[in-house]
Design an enzyme around this catalytic site. Structure first.
Site, PDB file in Angstrom:
ATOM      1  N   SER A   1       0.946  -0.998  -0.021  1.00  0.00           N
ATOM      2  CA  SER A   1       0.043   0.035  -0.032  1.00  0.00           C
ATOM      3  C   SER A   1       0.923   1.260  -0.031  1.00  0.00           C
ATOM      4  CB  SER A   1      -1.090   0.036   1.177  1.00  0.00           C
ATOM      5  OG  SER A   1      -1.879   0.952   1.050  1.00  0.00           O
TER       6      SER A   1
ATOM      7  N   ASP B   1      -9.561  -5.598  -4.434  1.00  0.00           N
ATOM      8  CA  ASP B   1      -8.822  -4.457  -3.776  1.00  0.00           C
ATOM      9  C   ASP B   1      -9.183  -3.123  -3.936  1.00  0.00           C
ATOM     10  OD1 ASP B   1      -6.477  -3.284  -2.813  1.00  0.00           O
ATOM     11  OD2 ASP B   1      -5.248  -4.842  -3.819  1.00  0.00           O
TER      12      ASP B   1
ATOM     13  N   HIS C   1      -7.342  -5.967  -0.178  1.00  0.00           N
ATOM     14  CA  HIS C   1      -6.045  -5.060  -0.106  1.00  0.00           C
ATOM     15  C   HIS C   1      -5.125  -6.065   0.596  1.00  0.00           C
ATOM     16  CE1 HIS C   1      -4.158  -1.389  -0.439  1.00  0.00           C
ATOM     17  NE2 HIS C   1      -4.145  -1.210   0.836  1.00  0.00           N
TER      18      HIS C   1
END
Length: 296
Positions: free
Chosen positions: A107, A247, A274
């Site tokens: 991320s 995601d 995610h």
């Protein structure tokens, strides 16, 4: 399994780190950069599984988070991409890794890893960008598209509290969680390590609220105009992209990495959002492990 924890000095502060495995094993070590900005290492702890192959895996908490120095009184001019890049460089230098290492960023950690890689550090042997956007404009656009798929009453709740600047209201928090269970982590219940990270962010939201905003789709922090798209062709390290079918880092947010990094491949985990590293843990570790092994 050998596990060593410690703290590294950086600009008068302290970066907590942990090494799982033996740095002298001969296999290229893997450094893991967590997301947020403002998360902790806990939710990406599963990447320590890769140490079972004889590879040392290094986790760390970025300053402002977790077990590293907290600075609740520091403002937006302090929390910058350059600060976190310098902290990463400091970790690599002090652990003696600068000449040879792999880097995985998840991320925000993947955004940071891309920023690191465009500088072409000589010691970076392979790069993994996990569940990351190539620009925040793409991220916000896709997050708002995903928002429209929520029930209308939840959409109305989110909008009302954003307009009223009351994003700490319990109803707003509840509506946010509905987005998270669709697009952040689809496991029920969430694993303990994921819960620990979210609890830590509630305890000290300084970095997250300053750089990002109140949540994953209402981005009003200092990163709102960030992009690395125009520099991606500078990355020379072999690169693996990973994302989940559900995601919040949708294919559109990841596509510029695939289009512009010269040596790149992309795996999408079909049952994940995610966090494939917890949602499809074994498959994710096998994919990342094989990629790293090919570039040792």
């Amino acid at each position: 399994m050998q596990v060593v924890e410690g703290e590294l000095p950086f600009r008068g502060f302290s970066t907590w780190y942990r090494v799982t495995g033996d740095l002298a094993s001969g296999r290229t070590p893997l450094v893991v950069a967590h997301g947020g900005p403002g998360c902790t290492h806990d939710y990406v702890d599963s990447y320590k599984d890769l140490a079972s192959t004889g590879r040392a895996v290094i986790h760390y908490d970025q300053i402002g988070n977790g077990r590293s120095t907290h600075l609740r009184d520091h403002g937006a001019d302090f929390w910058t991409v350059d600060f976190f890049l310098a902290e990463l460089d400091n970790l690599l230098t002090q652990l003696g890794l600068s000449h040879r290492y792999h880097l995985l960023g998840q991320s925000w950690g993947g955004m940071l890893a891309a920023e690191h890689a465009v500088r072409r550090p000589a010691g970076l042997k392979a790069l993994v960008i996990a569940n990351s956007p190539a620009s925040m404009a793409l991220w916000v656009s896709e997050a708002n598209r995903l928002r429209t798929e929520l029930p209308p009453e939840l959409q109305a709740t989110l909008l009302r509290h954003e307009q009223d600047l009351t994003t700490d209201h319990p109803d707003y928090v509840t509506a946010t969680q509905a987005f998270y269970v669709r697009h952040v982590c689809r496991l029920d219940p969430w694993p303990a390590e994921v819960v620990r990270t979210f609890e830590a962010m509630v305890s000290d939201p300084t970095v997250y609220s300053t750089m990002n905003g109140p949540n994953e789709f209402h981005v009003i922090g200092t990163l709102r105009d960030w992009t690395v798209i125009d520099r991606l062709d500078r990355i020379v390290a072999p690169t693996l992209l990973i994302s989940g079918r559900f995601d919040e880092a949708t294919p559109a947010t990841v596509q510029p990495f695939a289009d512009r990094i010269p040596d790149v491949r992309w795996t999408i985990f079909e049952q994940s959002s995610h966090m494939p590293h917890v949602e499809e843990r074994a498959a994710c570790m096998a994919t990342v492990g094989a990629f790293l092994a090919a570039h040792d």
